[in-house]
Enzyme design. Structure first.
Site, mmCIF file in Angstrom:
data_model
loop_
_atom_site.group_PDB
_atom_site.id
_atom_site.type_symbol
_atom_site.label_atom_id
_atom_site.label_comp_id
_atom_site.label_asym_id
_atom_site.label_seq_id
_atom_site.Cartn_x
_atom_site.Cartn_y
_atom_site.Cartn_z
ATOM 1 N N GLY A 15 0.806 -1.235 0.000
ATOM 2 C CA GLY A 15 0.000 0.000 0.000
ATOM 3 C C GLY A 15 0.829 1.271 0.000
ATOM 4 O O GLY A 15 0.327 2.327 0.393
ATOM 5 N N ASN A 17 1.588 3.009 -2.520
ATOM 6 C CA ASN A 17 0.911 3.970 -3.411
ATOM 7 C C ASN A 17 -0.300 4.604 -2.732
ATOM 8 O O ASN A 17 -0.572 5.781 -2.918
ATOM 9 C CB ASN A 17 0.512 3.293 -4.725
ATOM 10 N N ARG A 96 -5.618 -8.747 -8.995
ATOM 11 C CA ARG A 96 -6.621 -9.569 -9.689
ATOM 12 C C ARG A 96 -7.221 -8.769 -10.842
ATOM 13 O O ARG A 96 -7.336 -7.546 -10.732
ATOM 14 C CB ARG A 96 -7.724 -10.015 -8.732
ATOM 15 N N ASN A 112 -5.637 2.437 -12.638
ATOM 16 C CA ASN A 112 -4.624 1.486 -12.168
ATOM 17 C C ASN A 112 -3.243 2.092 -12.343
ATOM 18 O O ASN A 112 -3.018 2.870 -13.267
ATOM 19 C CB ASN A 112 -4.702 0.197 -12.993
ATOM 20 N N HIS A 114 0.662 0.939 -12.993
ATOM 21 C CA HIS A 114 1.417 -0.239 -13.444
ATOM 22 C C HIS A 114 2.895 0.124 -13.567
ATOM 23 O O HIS A 114 3.229 1.186 -14.106
ATOM 24 C CB HIS A 114 0.867 -0.728 -14.789
ATOM 25 N N ASP A 146 -9.750 -1.222 -18.368
ATOM 26 C CA ASP A 146 -10.781 -1.848 -19.192
ATOM 27 C C ASP A 146 -10.707 -3.354 -18.949
ATOM 28 O O ASP A 146 -10.016 -3.794 -18.024
ATOM 29 C CB ASP A 146 -10.634 -1.447 -20.672
ATOM 30 N N GLY A 148 -9.202 -5.669 -20.433
ATOM 31 C CA GLY A 148 -7.943 -6.351 -20.746
ATOM 32 C C GLY A 148 -6.966 -6.296 -19.580
ATOM 33 O O GLY A 148 -7.256 -5.705 -18.535
ATOM 34 N N ASP A 150 -3.992 -4.578 -18.257
ATOM 35 C CA ASP A 150 -3.136 -3.387 -18.368
ATOM 36 C C ASP A 150 -3.226 -2.744 -19.751
ATOM 37 O O ASP A 150 -2.218 -2.302 -20.313
ATOM 38 C CB ASP A 150 -1.668 -3.750 -18.031
ATOM 39 N N GLU A 179 6.239 6.361 -9.077
ATOM 40 C CA GLU A 179 4.815 6.030 -8.913
ATOM 41 C C GLU A 179 4.168 6.935 -7.865
ATOM 42 O O GLU A 179 3.025 7.391 -8.053
ATOM 43 C CB GLU A 179 4.646 4.570 -8.446
HETATM 44 C C1 GAR Z 1 3.383 -1.145 -7.468
HETATM 45 O O1 GAR Z 1 4.690 -1.080 -7.967
HETATM 46 C C2 GAR Z 1 2.381 -1.221 -8.592
HETATM 47 O O2 GAR Z 1 2.767 -0.528 -9.731
HETATM 48 C C3 GAR Z 1 2.368 -2.710 -8.854
HETATM 49 O O3 GAR Z 1 2.399 -3.288 -7.579
HETATM 50 C C4 GAR Z 1 3.140 -2.439 -6.705
HETATM 51 C C5 GAR Z 1 2.312 -2.221 -5.457
HETATM 52 O O4 GAR Z 1 3.050 -1.539 -4.496
HETATM 53 N N1 GAR Z 1 1.185 -3.072 -9.581
HETATM 54 C C6 GAR Z 1 1.173 -4.004 -10.528
HETATM 55 O O5 GAR Z 1 2.139 -4.651 -10.847
HETATM 56 C C7 GAR Z 1 -0.178 -4.188 -11.192
HETATM 57 N N2 GAR Z 1 -0.073 -4.933 -12.393
HETATM 58 P P1 GAR Z 1 2.334 -0.879 -3.223
HETATM 59 O O6 GAR Z 1 1.439 -1.950 -2.619
HETATM 60 O O7 GAR Z 1 3.474 -0.530 -2.324
HETATM 61 O O8 GAR Z 1 1.569 0.314 -3.710
#
Ligand code: GAR
Length: 197
Positions: A15, A17, A96, A112, A114, A146, A148, A150, A179
């Site tokens: 978490g 982000n 998911r 999202n 990524h 959407d 798909g 990513d 990020e």
């Molecule tokens: C982040 O780097 C995010 O971009 C990635 O998971 C991490 C979560 O970090 N997401 C994906 O790969 C989605 N396909 P966090 O829990 O510390 O925010």
């Protein structure tokens, strides 16, 4: 000042982000409030962060499936987010695949983050894909979700160089720094558009 936009956050991991989103709100850089945090893992640190911050935090029942996000679970999540008054859903490390039961309730309102410059390296561990591929540049992307994997329309991206001595972990750590500033800016951009409508 216009009202704060209500955010719901879904995450499966640490978490960081979501923390960045909370920090941007506290700093007055993002006119929003997080009204519900949900995770598919009861032990995910994102839930603890939420509780420590006094935010409602709930576990998503995925019916015992490890990676699948069953339609009933998606419908239940959509209903809870709606009940909480959520206007924008932020996937923050949610692992998911989101499908129709959620998408149809929040059309164009699910975002999202990524860890790559999409369309490059969709899917799992994008930072490792970049290192294994010998890429010299990667980064992160905030996009609309959407059906798909990513694939939705891109909102903002930030580039991160891949250094010669990078391994997967060091690259991911540098991508995460980007990020944490990119996601709040992207949410702010979408929130402004949403409140203008
Ligand atoms: C982040 O780097 C995010 O971009 C990635 O998971 C991490 C979560 O970090 N997401 C994906 O790969 C989605 N396909 P966090 O829990 O510390 O925010």
């Amino acid at each position: 000042m216009a009202g704060k936009i209500k955010l719901g956050v879904l995450g499966s991991g640490s978490g960081s982000n979501m923390q960045a989103i909370m920090d941007a709100i506290d700093a007055g850089e993002l006119n929003a409030e997080i009204v519900l945090v949900m995770s598919d893992f009861p032990d995910a640190y994102i839930l603890e962060r939420a509780r420590k911050a006094g935010l409602p935090a709930e576990v998503i029942d995925c019916g015992g499936y490890k990676t699948k996000f069953p339609d009933e679970s998606q419908a239940a999540v959509a209903a809870k987010l709606k009940d909480a008054g959520v206007e924008i859903v932020c996937l923050a490390g949610f692992m998911r695949l989101v499908k129709q039961p959620l998408l149809e309730v929040f059309p164009d309102r699910i975002l999202n983050i990524h860890p790559s410059l999409l369309p490059a390296y969709p899917g799992l561990m994008a930072w490792k894909q970049a290192v294994d591929d010998g890429a010299t540049e990667s980064g992160c992307t905030v996009h609309h979700v959407d059906a798909g994997m990513d694939t939705g329309p891109i909102i903002l991206q930030a580039k991160v160089p891949v250094l010669p001595d990078d391994d997967a972990a060091s690259l991911h750590a540098r991508i995460q720094i980007q990020e944490h500033s990119l996601y709040p800016r992207a949410i702010s951009k979408i929130a402004k558009t949403a409140t203008e409508k």
